[in-house]
Design a protein around this motif. Sequence first.
Motif, short mmCIF file in Angstrom:
data_model
loop_
_atom_site.label_atom_id
_atom_site.label_comp_id
_atom_site.label_asym_id
_atom_site.label_seq_id
_atom_site.Cartn_x
_atom_site.Cartn_y
_atom_site.Cartn_z
N ALA A 1 -9.51 1.89 -0.15
CA ALA A 1 -9.04 1.18 1.04
C ALA A 1 -8.07 0.07 0.67
O ALA A 1 -7.23 -0.32 1.48
N CYS B 1 -4.48 2.10 -0.22
CA CYS B 1 -3.97 3.25 0.55
C CYS B 1 -3.72 2.95 2.02
O CYS B 1 -4.42 2.16 2.64
N ARG B 2 -2.72 3.63 2.54
CA ARG B 2 -2.46 3.66 3.97
C ARG B 2 -2.42 5.14 4.33
O ARG B 2 -1.55 5.88 3.87
N LEU B 3 -3.38 5.60 5.10
CA LEU B 3 -3.43 7.01 5.45
C LEU B 3 -2.42 7.31 6.55
O LEU B 3 -2.37 6.61 7.56
N THR B 4 -1.63 8.35 6.36
CA THR B 4 -0.61 8.66 7.35
C THR B 4 -0.85 10.03 7.98
O THR B 4 -1.25 10.97 7.31
N PHE B 5 -0.60 10.07 9.27
CA PHE B 5 -0.70 11.30 10.03
C PHE B 5 0.64 11.54 10.69
O PHE B 5 1.16 10.67 11.39
N GLY B 6 1.19 12.71 10.48
CA GLY B 6 2.53 12.96 10.99
C GLY B 6 3.53 12.72 9.88
O GLY B 6 3.23 12.95 8.71
N ASP B 7 4.69 12.22 10.21
CA ASP B 7 5.71 11.99 9.18
C ASP B 7 5.37 10.78 8.34
O ASP B 7 5.05 10.87 7.17
N ALA B 8 5.43 9.69 8.96
CA ALA B 8 5.19 8.32 8.51
C ALA B 8 4.97 8.03 7.03
O ALA B 8 4.85 6.88 6.64
N ARG C 1 0.83 -1.20 0.00
CA ARG C 1 0.00 0.00 0.00
C ARG C 1 0.87 1.25 0.00
O ARG C 1 1.93 1.28 0.61
N VAL D 1 -12.01 9.43 10.42
CA VAL D 1 -11.81 8.38 9.42
C VAL D 1 -12.75 7.24 9.71
O VAL D 1 -12.86 6.79 10.85
N GLU D 2 -13.43 6.78 8.70
CA GLU D 2 -14.29 5.61 8.88
C GLU D 2 -14.37 4.81 7.60
O GLU D 2 -14.00 5.28 6.53
N LEU E 1 -11.90 4.34 2.53
CA LEU E 1 -11.74 5.04 3.80
C LEU E 1 -12.26 6.45 3.60
O LEU E 1 -11.78 7.19 2.75
#
Lengths: 260, 260
Positions: free
Chosen positions: A234, A237-244, A79, A190-191, A212
């Motif tokens: 979905a 994708c991998r949703l990232t928050f911050g750096d990641a 992803r 997010v849901e 998502l």
Amino acid sequence: MGTTQQDTVPEPKYWHLKNVLTRALDTEFAVGEILPNERELAARFGVARATLRQALEQLELEGRLQRRRGVGTTVAPPRVGVAVDHAAHDWPGAAGDGWQSVDCESTVPPAAVAQLLGLAEDAGAEVFAVRRTRVTQGQSVAAETLYVPAASVPALTAMSSVDAPSGPARAHIVLGELQRLALEGEDRAVELGSARADDAKELDRLPGAPVLVVTTRYFVDGATAAVSMATYRADTCRLTFGDAGDVQISHPAEPVGQLS
Amino acid sequence: MGTTQQDTVPEPKYWHLKNVLTRALDTEFAVGEILPNERELAARFGVARATLRQALEQLELEGRLQRRRGVGTTVAPPRVGVAVDHAAHDWPGAAGDGWQSVDCESTVPPAAVAQLLGLAEDAGAEVFAVRRTRVTQGQSVAAETLYVPAASVPALTAMSSVDAPSGPARAHIVLGELQRLALEGEDRAVELGSARADDAKELDRLPGAPVLVVTTRYFVDGATAAVSMATYRADTCRLTFGDAGDVQISHPAEPVGQLS
DNA sequence: CAGTGGTCTAGACCACGAA
DNA sequence: TCGTGGTCTAGACCACTGC
């Protein structure tokens, strides 16, 4: 067969099958490789096609497989990490954030959105609905509708459907007007959901595909000035928050000690 | 009916069925109400049970229905908002965050986690694995495994499986030791997954149930000091970032003008 | 056109919860 | 014990893709 030995705890066939396939994907297949077709796989494992499909569905849900009608089933790449808090506290429409404006029209927002915007339900209050698409690494990963109440962009109240430019250009005007507001902060939820027909088309998926749903509220002057509802694929994708965003996830559960 | 007019673009039956049911749920059913059983519903709509089930599955995925074997299908309450950035930049284990420690053991982490922790793959480096459960409004919504390399909590290197207290108590010790570290920041990623057997049991779901997997990296001194993998029930949860926890989403698309 | 995945059917049996 | 949803089968036809 199947009742040859009474399973002490009868594990569903499709579940066992999924695990077998997962292991196979980790060890014997390369990304992009195409699998045997469903009828043959089912025969090979001695199950009905429906059962085989149940296993494949789960694997697709987990982002391990990609199935396309008329083509076949292929091994999916890991992803992609998609940054959701793009330069947090920035209005959408900033340059180079991966979003492409597609269209803009005036509509009555869905009830859930009207509620978030604090609009009276009964009034058929119209808002600008900016449609956008997000493209990352060559594939479209998200479709968004950004709802902007006319009250948030007073300079555009006179803009009717006749004198305004069409589609993308119109969207740009609305986004441009948003940039002038002092953004106080954002809010996200997010849901899981399933793609509506229009979103599905834009994401190159069938209607109902798992997505998502990211709901973002934009605050200005203590009130909600805009609401965005973005649907991300979905499966890919991998949703990232911050750096990641940069992290690469590797699948192979165990280094299978495949010497030489 | 149904074939009264040949659909120009034949919409799948299960898709149409889903829309019909969605409308019915919005207008004719109350939360918690139990629906007719699958066999009867299928008969009523004139479709095979498998087709009816395909529609129900989607509705369950969207959080509109709840199905329990041996009991029946009920109308689900709106999804609960679950704050994911609990008092952001706080170590897990802070008081009253809704998490309950369940257990703790030393294991070799999965490859993906080892990679995030920056551990060599070949070495069978053991880490503390703290199992926790999150309960919100009476229902368990998430199961988590927090991976803490021994190197992050040097004071506990001597703690072997024999002299250490059991389960929850042991978990508390590890969490307590974490609090002593200066947390620099966190990192999160959200993706769709399916529940492993153990998670499913803790979430009161069947294995393979759709879950939102939240991966969190905790940074100390420029390195990743711990990694958490939390699985949230995708059917009942809405993950919130920022304030947004208090928002109540309403389903009924149209206010059904139910006066008096 | 042939081959793929997507939809649909009409059955069957099983595991589970509640009475 | 009974009724529920969960699993599974062996077919059939359709829609789409690519040649």
